[in-house]
Scaffold this active site. Sequence first.
Site, PDB file in Angstrom:
ATOM      1  N   HIS A   1       5.773   1.518  15.244  1.00  0.00           N
ATOM      2  CA  HIS A   1       6.088   2.507  14.195  1.00  0.00           C
ATOM      3  C   HIS A   1       7.572   2.508  13.823  1.00  0.00           C
ATOM      4  O   HIS A   1       7.981   3.277  12.952  1.00  0.00           O
ATOM      5  CB  HIS A   1       5.678   3.920  14.623  1.00  0.00           C
TER       6      HIS A   1
ATOM      7  N   ASP B   1      -3.702  -1.904  17.127  1.00  0.00           N
ATOM      8  CA  ASP B   1      -3.534  -0.515  17.562  1.00  0.00           C
ATOM      9  C   ASP B   1      -4.367   0.406  16.661  1.00  0.00           C
ATOM     10  O   ASP B   1      -4.624   0.086  15.498  1.00  0.00           O
ATOM     11  CB  ASP B   1      -2.041  -0.154  17.451  1.00  0.00           C
TER      12      ASP B   1
ATOM     13  N   ASP C   1      -5.355   2.205  21.982  1.00  0.00           N
ATOM     14  CA  ASP C   1      -5.771   3.569  21.640  1.00  0.00           C
ATOM     15  C   ASP C   1      -6.919   3.631  20.631  1.00  0.00           C
ATOM     16  O   ASP C   1      -7.378   4.716  20.274  1.00  0.00           O
ATOM     17  CB  ASP C   1      -4.577   4.426  21.161  1.00  0.00           C
TER      18      ASP C   1
HETATM   19 ZN   LIG Z   1      -1.309   3.949  18.293  1.00  0.00          ZN
END
Ligand SMILES: [Zn+2]
Length: 345
Positions: free
Chosen positions: A159, A194, A283
Site C-alpha cells: 500500500h 493479497d 488475507d
Molecule cells: Zn491485505
Amino acid sequence: MKVFCAAERQRAHYPRNFLVNGARQPNPEVPERLDRLLQSVVVEGHDIEEPSDHGLGPIAAVHTPEYVRFLSRIYERWARIPEASEEVTPNIHPDCRSTAYPLSAVGQAGYHMADTACPIGPDSWESIRWSANSAASAAQHVSDGAHCAYALCRPPGHHAFSDLAGGFCYVNNSAVAAAVLRHRHARVAIVDVDLHHGNGTQGIFYRRADIFTLSVHADPIRFYPFFWGHAEERGEGPGLGYNRNLPLPRGSQDDTFLDALDRGLESVQAFAPGALVVALGLDAFEGDPFGGLSVTTEGFGRIGERLGQLGLPTTIVQEGGYLCDALGDNLASFLTGFEADGAVK
Ligand SMILES: [Zn+2]
C-alpha cells in the site's frame, strides 16, 4: 527455498492503534504475525538466512528523498511536540499533494500518510528498513541465479506509494524487489494476490512499461483501499496497458479467484518478463479477520502452483495476512504449491 528475514529487527515495530469505521481499535499488524510465518517456514524445512544491509539504495530507487527522510526522522521530531500522541498519526490530509511541502511534523504526517493504519513508533524505522533489506536480499539471491526466494517482510509494503504510507505499509518491499531484479532483467512482472488492491505498487510503476503490475483483490467499490484497484485503471502515458486490476466480488471462493488469476497470468505471459515478484498476501483466506474473500488453505496451494508453473525466476514477498489459526498453514500451502512443479529449490 531460501527465506530471508531479520526476525529481531523486523519484530520491533509495534503499531498500537488504527481507526475502524472511525473507532480506535488495536492495530492487527502485530509482531506475532512474523513469529507465525517464521515458525511455518522452520517447520517446513526451508533455509532461513539473515538479509544483508543494502543501505538506502534499494529504498531510494522507489521512494522520494522527502519521504525517506520523513520515515527515518519523524518519530524523533513528533516525540518533541508537547502532548502529541505516542505514535505518529496524521490528523489532516492535503486535498492536493502537488502544493508546497510542509515544514511542520504534523503537516508532513498528513502529507505522507494516507490513513491511520500506519502509525510510526520508536522502533518502526528499524523494522521498515530491515523488511526492505529482506526483500532486496531475496531479489538479489534470485538475480544471482537462484530460481526462487521468499522474503518474510514485516511490516508489509504494497500500500506504500513513492511518497505515501498507508494500510500498515511504509516502504514498498515488492517494488524494492522488482527494482533490484530490473538491474538484471529488462522486464519484471509483479503479481499481487493479497486480499487488498496493491495500490502503492500500482502507483509507483503506473507510468512505466518495464514493470507490469497485476493485482487480484476484493472489489474496492466497497472495500479498502476504495480509491484504487478498479478494472479501468490500466496505466498512464508510457505505462498504459502495463497495469491490470481484477477486482472480485466479496466472498469469492477458490475457483473464482483462480479463474481471475489465470486471466491475469495470460497478460503476464504476453509481457514476457525475465523475472517475477509475487506480492503474497494471505488475507484472502476465508478465516482471515478482514473477511473479504473466501480462499481456502488448499486454494493457496493452487495459487502457488499456477505461479510456479510460469517457470520464471521468482521473488516471493510477504504482504498481508493476519492472525488466525491457519496463517502458517496458508504460507506452507502456497510455498509447497509453488515448488510442486519441479522447480529448483
Ligand atoms: Zn491485505
